[in-house]
Design a protein around this motif. Structure first.
Motif, PDB file in Angstrom:
ATOM      1  N   GLY A 267       0.821  -1.211   0.000  1.00  0.00           N
ATOM      2  CA  GLY A 267       0.000   0.000   0.000  1.00  0.00           C
ATOM      3  C   GLY A 267       0.847   1.250   0.000  1.00  0.00           C
ATOM      4  O   GLY A 267       2.091   1.212  -0.143  1.00  0.00           O
ATOM      5  N   TRP A 268       0.182   2.376   0.180  1.00  0.00           N
ATOM      6  CA  TRP A 268       0.879   3.661   0.104  1.00  0.00           C
ATOM      7  C   TRP A 268       0.345   4.619   1.159  1.00  0.00           C
ATOM      8  O   TRP A 268      -0.750   4.435   1.710  1.00  0.00           O
ATOM      9  N   ARG A 269       1.140   5.627   1.401  1.00  0.00           N
ATOM     10  CA  ARG A 269       0.690   6.769   2.214  1.00  0.00           C
ATOM     11  C   ARG A 269       0.659   7.982   1.295  1.00  0.00           C
ATOM     12  O   ARG A 269       1.699   8.428   0.801  1.00  0.00           O
ATOM     13  N   VAL A 270      -0.552   8.475   1.044  1.00  0.00           N
ATOM     14  CA  VAL A 270      -0.764   9.641   0.181  1.00  0.00           C
ATOM     15  C   VAL A 270      -0.866  10.880   1.055  1.00  0.00           C
ATOM     16  O   VAL A 270      -1.660  10.924   2.010  1.00  0.00           O
ATOM     17  N   GLY A 271      -0.075  11.874   0.743  1.00  0.00           N
ATOM     18  CA  GLY A 271      -0.125  13.132   1.484  1.00  0.00           C
ATOM     19  C   GLY A 271      -0.775  14.234   0.668  1.00  0.00           C
ATOM     20  O   GLY A 271      -0.423  14.447  -0.489  1.00  0.00           O
ATOM     21  N   ILE A 331      -3.118   9.926   4.024  1.00  0.00           N
ATOM     22  CA  ILE A 331      -4.146   8.924   3.800  1.00  0.00           C
ATOM     23  C   ILE A 331      -3.460   7.594   3.537  1.00  0.00           C
ATOM     24  O   ILE A 331      -2.723   7.450   2.546  1.00  0.00           O
ATOM     25  N   ASP A 332      -3.671   6.647   4.403  1.00  0.00           N
ATOM     26  CA  ASP A 332      -3.087   5.317   4.233  1.00  0.00           C
ATOM     27  C   ASP A 332      -4.050   4.462   3.419  1.00  0.00           C
ATOM     28  O   ASP A 332      -5.228   4.305   3.789  1.00  0.00           O
ATOM     29  N   THR A 342      -6.370   7.802   8.341  1.00  0.00           N
ATOM     30  CA  THR A 342      -5.885   9.146   7.990  1.00  0.00           C
ATOM     31  C   THR A 342      -5.224   9.768   9.213  1.00  0.00           C
ATOM     32  O   THR A 342      -5.523   9.412  10.361  1.00  0.00           O
ATOM     33  N   GLU A 343      -4.317  10.687   8.959  1.00  0.00           N
ATOM     34  CA  GLU A 343      -3.650  11.435  10.020  1.00  0.00           C
ATOM     35  C   GLU A 343      -3.429  12.862   9.527  1.00  0.00           C
ATOM     36  O   GLU A 343      -2.963  13.072   8.404  1.00  0.00           O
ATOM     37  N   SER A 344      -3.775  13.839  10.357  1.00  0.00           N
ATOM     38  CA  SER A 344      -3.583  15.250   9.994  1.00  0.00           C
ATOM     39  C   SER A 344      -2.556  15.866  10.926  1.00  0.00           C
ATOM     40  O   SER A 344      -2.510  15.550  12.123  1.00  0.00           O
ATOM     41  N   ARG A 345      -1.737  16.734  10.371  1.00  0.00           N
ATOM     42  CA  ARG A 345      -0.700  17.371  11.182  1.00  0.00           C
ATOM     43  C   ARG A 345      -0.305  18.711  10.568  1.00  0.00           C
ATOM     44  O   ARG A 345      -0.559  18.970   9.387  1.00  0.00           O
ATOM     45  N   VAL A 346       0.333  19.551  11.370  1.00  0.00           N
ATOM     46  CA  VAL A 346       0.893  20.815  10.910  1.00  0.00           C
ATOM     47  C   VAL A 346       2.389  20.606  10.746  1.00  0.00           C
ATOM     48  O   VAL A 346       3.065  20.161  11.683  1.00  0.00           O
TER      49      VAL A 346
END
Length: 661
Positions: A267-271, A331-332, A342-346
């Protein structure tokens, strides 16, 4: 016996038929009888005759010099008969006394009334000021008459040259120029716009439409006052993967960029990385006041007015070669493109490339992807994967339709006062990639605000009606449970507001706009009205350039498609809809041939006449004959792909239950 009396502000005479202590029954020369109060009688006389009295008194009054009369009366209160004796130098006759009374009554600036037949001279300073005002009015009346005469001959007075646009937009109705213009228009039975056109005061229709818009929304000009962003005083981590953006070549406010990282277990991690101007634009700061005044970037063919000053845009735009602050969503996804988290960050991202759609699309398009002939280009692997992910997201929303008839988007290119209108099929791989990822993050971040019980500004749609609300609500057109604009904070105030709320959630801080915030609702209301006005302006300017294109290309005959009302036709090759007079009753979608007549750039209308049916079969587009095309702001694809113009026109503002209207 006859009497000279005052009634209803004027002087009259009559023959006394019957006298009482407090009243008289009198008969006028006409034979009409009436009852008058004795207190209103100023003179009693027997000579001259009733018929001769008033003509002689009025003729004598005309010979009396008012300034001399004023000099004769002194400063104390006086009766008219007393002044008449001083003026004539002897006990006045009834005619002479009446003449003085008539003259006093006709000069209120010189003589103040103190009762029936009694007056007091105006003070010298007051009289001087009053006479100066009277002279000013006389001169103004003369000047206005000259203006009206010039305008009637379709000549523009010099004084009107700097006032043309204000007189057309929001005139001061107390000015001499407006009164003259209004009178000339009434005399000529013509509108101010057409009168100025005949006077040659509107040589450039484009400038007219632009200036009317600027007077309404930018009365102080399109420049910015000094308002530097606040320095970012926190250390932000830097993302591992290099980011790239996808925008048109003309885009300077680059709001979004993407990263793709393969995962060790598959899989992938899409930013998805969104510019973070909120880190440097604090609530109620001078820069924030600019944002809340402008509310959005204004787009129109050949130009734009940005929401933020250029130096602020350059500070936060995701510029190639820069490390830029962002609010990011990771987005994983699995190998089958299922979202597993999903994970959100600054943070900050390294922007490796600003890919330009008009260049990339030659290789990255439906045909090359289907035939595997796209060749090599930057971030090819990442782009292919994001496109596949976007297709999966579209299907997951229930909006994938391989049989949907094609829709066409139009782009306007203005250079050296020449217009070029190009077309492209909507829903290209680039369009779908950007729009699906923006829909995803706007939905997810809106859901996050809702879960944390933090208000935001949402766009919702139900039963074909779009509204804005402070509480999460489904958007049926997009097929999502909620939709909060958050992905264009450099270009829209709503996105910037939502980003502030999101930052507070991510940092576990109090939200700048708590539940029940009147500031939040007012911003939502103002944005909705202003944003729609900006879009109307853009539509109007695009319509103007469509008309310019018809003349530029010497188009005398054109094809078109009949719309749903049966009277309007959308022209072929340009996004222009026009009413066609005397067109037979035809079903929507019927192709017709029209002749192109006169073009009016001020009203933005073209006179088209029906020539006959086209030989080609009926054109059935996805909008079923409604005129719809993508605006310059590519981020709007997310919603325009799913809403019709009618639905957009019915947009309303709605507060949440926590913030009633």
């Amino acid at each position: 016996m006859n009497v000279f009396y005052e009634e209803d502000g004027s002087f009259k005479v009559g023959n006394v038929m019957q006298a009482a202590e407090a009243s008289f029954q009198v008969e006028a020369i006409s034979g009409k009888r009436s009852k008058i109060k004795a207190a209103n009688v100023l003179l009693k006389f027997n000579e001259p005759s009733l018929a001769e009295f008033m003509p002689r008194a009025e003729a004598s009054a005309e010979e009396i010099d008012i300034p001399f009369l004023w000099e004769c009366c002194g400063e104390d209160e006086f009766g008219f008969e007393q002044l008449a004796e001083d003026y004539f130098g002897h006990k006045p006759s009834a005619v002479e006394a009446a003449a003085v009374a008539i003259r006093l009554h006709a000069a209120p600036m010189y003589f103040y009334r103190k009762g029936k037949g009694r007056y007091k001279a105006a003070p010298a300073d007051t009289l001087k000021a009053a006479l100066a005002g009277l002279e000013k009015k006389r001169l103004q009346a003369e000047q206005a008459a000259k203006y009206v005469e010039q305008l009637a001959q379709f000549e523009l007075p010099d004084a009107f040259k700097p006032l043309v646009m204000p007189l057309l937009f929001k005139p001061d109705k107390n000015t001499l120029e407006f009164k003259a213009l209004d009178q000339a228009c009434k005399d000529l039975q013509i509108s101010p716009l057409r009168l100025f056109e005949r006077c040659g005061a509107l040589p450039d229709a484009h400038d007219y439409h632009l200036q009317m818009f600027l007077l309404e929304y930018f009365p102080k000009g399109t420049g910015f006052p000094p308002a530097p962003p606040t320095p970012i005083d926190i250390e932000l981590p830097i993302a591992e993967a290099p980011a790239f953006s996808l925008d048109d070549s003309s885009t300077t406010e680059i709001d979004d960029a993407f990263t793709v990282q393969p995962q060790a277990g598959g899989g992938w991690r899409v930013g998805v990385h969104i510019a973070a101007p909120t880190l440097g634009i604090l609530p109620d700061s001078p820069l924030d006041q600019i944002v809340m005044q402008r509310l959005s970037t204004v787009y129109f063919p050949g130009n734009k007015y940005t929401m933020l000053p250029d130096e602020v845009v350059q500070r936060f735009t995701l510029q190639e070669g820069q490390i830029c602050p962002t609010v990011s969503m990771y987005i994983d996804i699995t190998a089958d493109f299922d979202v597993i988290g999903t994970e959100s960050r600054v943070e900050q991202v390294r922007v490796a490339a600003n890919l330009r759609n008009d260049v990339l699309e030659a290789q990255f398009n439906d045909e090359t992807l289907a035939n595997d002939t796209d060749g090599e280009y930057p971030f090819k692997t990442e782009l292919r994967l994001l496109w596949q992910f976007a297709c999966a997201l579209e299907k997951r929303r229930g909006k994938y339709d391989p049989n949907r008839p094609p829709q066409v988007d139009y782009n306007f290119h203005v250079e050296n006062d020449q217009i070029r209108i190009t077309t492209r099929k909507r829903g290209s791989p680039i369009d779908k990639l950007v729009s699906e990822l923006m829909i995803f993050v706007n939905c997810e971040w809106g859901g996050l605000l809702g879960k944390k019980n933090v208000p935001g500004i949402y766009r919702a749609q139900a039963n074909g009606k779009v509204r804005m609300t402070t509480n999460p609500a489904p958007h049926q057109g997009l097929g999502v449970p909620q939709y909060a604009w958050s992905s264009s904070p450099l270009r829209r105030a709503v996105d910037l507001i939502n980003q502030r709320q999101l930052l507070a959630v991510l940092r576990d801080e109090p939200a700048p706009y708590p539940k029940g915030s009147s500031v939040l609702f007012e911003a939502m209301r103002d944005f909705d009205a202003t944003y729609n006005a900006y879009l109307d302006f853009q539509d109007g300017m695009e319509r103007y350039w469509c008309l310019r294109w018809l003349k530029q290309e010497n188009i005398t005959d054109v094809g078109g498609v009949v719309l749903r009302d049966g009277q309007s036709v959308r022209l072929t090759g340009i996004p222009l809809v026009t009413k066609v007079a005397a067109m037979p009753e035809l079903s929507p979608g019927t192709r017709v041939e029209l002749s192109v007549g006169d073009v009016d750039y001020l009203s933005r209308e073209v006179d088209c006449k029906f020539k006959g049916l086209a030989s080609a079969p009926a054109e059935m587009l996805a909008d079923d004959g409604d005129d719809e095309h993508t605006r310059i702001d590519a981020d709007d694809l997310t919603e325009q792909a799913e809403t019709t113009p009618t639905e957009q026109a019915e947009t309303t503002v709605e507060s949440g239950s926590d913030n009633p209207v």
